[in-house]
Design a protein around this motif. Structure first.
Motif, short mmCIF file in Angstrom:
data_model
loop_
_atom_site.label_atom_id
_atom_site.label_comp_id
_atom_site.label_asym_id
_atom_site.label_seq_id
_atom_site.Cartn_x
_atom_site.Cartn_y
_atom_site.Cartn_z
N PHE A 1 2.87 -13.84 22.85
CA PHE A 1 3.48 -15.16 22.83
C PHE A 1 4.98 -14.98 22.66
O PHE A 1 5.43 -14.24 21.78
N VAL A 2 5.76 -15.64 23.50
CA VAL A 2 7.22 -15.61 23.39
C VAL A 2 7.71 -17.05 23.31
O VAL A 2 7.64 -17.79 24.30
N GLN A 3 8.17 -17.45 22.15
CA GLN A 3 8.70 -18.80 21.98
C GLN A 3 10.21 -18.78 22.18
O GLN A 3 10.93 -18.03 21.51
N ASP A 4 10.70 -19.60 23.11
CA ASP A 4 12.12 -19.70 23.42
C ASP A 4 12.78 -20.57 22.35
O ASP A 4 12.86 -21.79 22.49
N ILE A 5 13.20 -19.94 21.27
CA ILE A 5 13.70 -20.68 20.12
C ILE A 5 15.22 -20.80 20.17
O ILE A 5 15.94 -19.81 20.35
N THR A 6 15.73 -22.00 20.05
CA THR A 6 17.16 -22.24 19.89
C THR A 6 17.35 -23.01 18.60
O THR A 6 16.41 -23.26 17.85
N ASP A 7 18.56 -23.38 18.32
CA ASP A 7 18.81 -24.12 17.08
C ASP A 7 18.40 -25.58 17.21
O ASP A 7 18.47 -26.34 16.26
N LYS A 8 17.93 -25.98 18.39
CA LYS A 8 17.54 -27.38 18.60
C LYS A 8 16.06 -27.50 18.94
O LYS A 8 15.27 -28.08 18.22
N THR A 9 15.68 -26.94 20.07
CA THR A 9 14.29 -27.11 20.51
C THR A 9 13.89 -25.98 21.44
O THR A 9 14.74 -25.21 21.90
N SER A 10 12.61 -25.87 21.72
CA SER A 10 12.10 -24.86 22.65
C SER A 10 11.77 -25.55 23.97
O SER A 10 10.92 -26.42 24.02
N GLU A 11 12.46 -25.17 25.03
CA GLU A 11 12.22 -25.79 26.33
C GLU A 11 11.13 -25.06 27.11
O GLU A 11 10.54 -25.64 28.02
N HIS A 12 10.89 -23.81 26.77
CA HIS A 12 9.86 -23.04 27.45
C HIS A 12 9.12 -22.19 26.44
O HIS A 12 9.65 -21.83 25.38
N LEU A 13 7.90 -21.84 26.79
CA LEU A 13 7.12 -20.87 26.04
C LEU A 13 6.41 -20.00 27.05
O LEU A 13 5.94 -20.50 28.08
N PHE A 14 6.37 -18.71 26.79
CA PHE A 14 5.77 -17.78 27.74
C PHE A 14 4.64 -16.99 27.08
O PHE A 14 4.70 -16.67 25.89
N ILE A 15 3.61 -16.71 27.86
CA ILE A 15 2.54 -15.82 27.44
C ILE A 15 2.54 -14.67 28.44
O ILE A 15 2.30 -14.86 29.64
N ILE A 16 2.83 -13.46 27.95
CA ILE A 16 2.95 -12.29 28.80
C ILE A 16 1.72 -11.41 28.58
O ILE A 16 1.44 -10.99 27.46
N HIS A 17 0.99 -11.13 29.66
CA HIS A 17 -0.23 -10.33 29.58
C HIS A 17 0.04 -8.91 30.06
O HIS A 17 0.72 -8.71 31.07
N GLU A 18 -0.51 -7.94 29.35
CA GLU A 18 -0.41 -6.56 29.81
C GLU A 18 -1.30 -6.33 31.03
O GLU A 18 -0.90 -5.68 31.98
N GLY A 19 -2.51 -6.86 31.00
CA GLY A 19 -3.50 -6.58 32.02
C GLY A 19 -3.16 -7.15 33.39
O GLY A 19 -2.59 -8.23 33.51
#
Length: 280
Positions: free
Chosen positions: A133-151
């Motif tokens: 899980f990769v949360q795009d965190i800024t000092d205001k809000t998260s505009e995107h979130l990514f789930i990166i799979h190895e497989g």
């Protein structure tokens, strides 16, 4: 050099078998029933054994605004062998007759599973390999979130967190179009539509259609546990919506996603004597 060639040959032979099995041991396990899965054991491959880290029962980390953080490297969180394993006790999949017939066909053609041919696993299927899980965190809000799979060719999902709606027209894809929102500070809700009908929910070949609509609710009850409760609504394959629950476990500190190369005509496919079902 000869030793290297021998090892490479062994790996080339063993890895396709592991991919075909899609067993939950992998580098972890995909537990079902919201945490009622058996103990997670060891990985044995080419004489190596890797012990899984103990569950970390401390409190889940929080972002500055108090929202739970889902960041981390995880294994599990979805079905591998059988999506029905995530149903509440006593329930069965509400399959339509057409879906039952398709499953019966797939049971006789197990090697047609697109995931064995290096295609993405779709939603909510998991693999024995980690995801992040990769949360795009800024000092205001998260505009995107990514789930990166190895497989399978380093697949990824993009979840839009900026309040947008699904487009009126969508080209069907393996992972669909996902929009997310938070329910309070503890639950991430991911709403996804726009799927193709190619991927299988599991190794059993449990099907879906392009009418598939998934609603995932991700929670982190403690430091080392991630729970994914998914409602599946697909009137093309099921008589009513149903909900399944799967858990993921946080991996050991220092563990990372490894390079995973999966290409058409690998040793599982043509070199292994299997006919590519997508060329029929």
């Amino acid at each position: 050099m000869r030793k290297l060639l021998v090892v490479a040959g062994i790996v080339g032979f063993v890895l396709p078998i592991l991919a075909q099995a899609q067993a939950p041991q992998g580098r972890g396990g995909a537990g079902g029933r919201g945490g009622n899965a058996p103990p997670l054991g060891q990985l044995g491959a080419l004489g190596q054994e890797v012990k899984r880290p103990p569950v970390q029962n401390g409190p889940a980390p929080r972002l500055p605004d108090g929202t739970v953080s889902l960041n981390g490297l995880w294994v599990g969180g979805g079905p591998v062998a059988d999506i029905a394993a995530g149903l509440p006790k006593g329930e069965t999949l509400p399959l339509l007759p057409s879906a039952v017939k398709l499953m019966e066909y797939r049971a006789q053609h197990e090697t047609d599973d697109p995931h064995l041919w290096c295609m993405p696993m779709g939603v909510p299927r998991s693999t024995p390999y980690p995801f992040r899980f990769v949360q795009d965190i800024t000092d205001k809000t998260s505009e995107h979130l990514f789930i990166i799979h190895e497989g399978n060719i380093h697949s990824y999902r993009q979840i839009f967190m900026d309040g947008r709606k699904h487009p009126a027209e969508l080209d069907p894809t393996w992972f669909g179009h996902s929009i997310g929102r938070w329910e309070g500070k503890d639950t991430l809700v991911i709403d996804t539509v726009g799927f193709n009908d190619k991927f299988w929910f599991d190794r059993k070949g449990t099907p879906h259609t392009e009418q598939l609509h998934t609603t995932e609710r991700w929670t982190r009850p403690n430091m080392g546990t991630l729970v994914n409760t998914v409602t599946i609504d697909d009137p093309g394959a099921y008589s009513k919506p149903f909900t399944v629950t799967f858990t993921a476990r946080l991996q050991a500190p220092g563990d990372e996603i490894m390079e995973y190369i999966c290409q058409e005509n690998n040793q599982y496919g043509v070199a292994g004597g299997h006919e590519n079902p997508f060329n029929k």
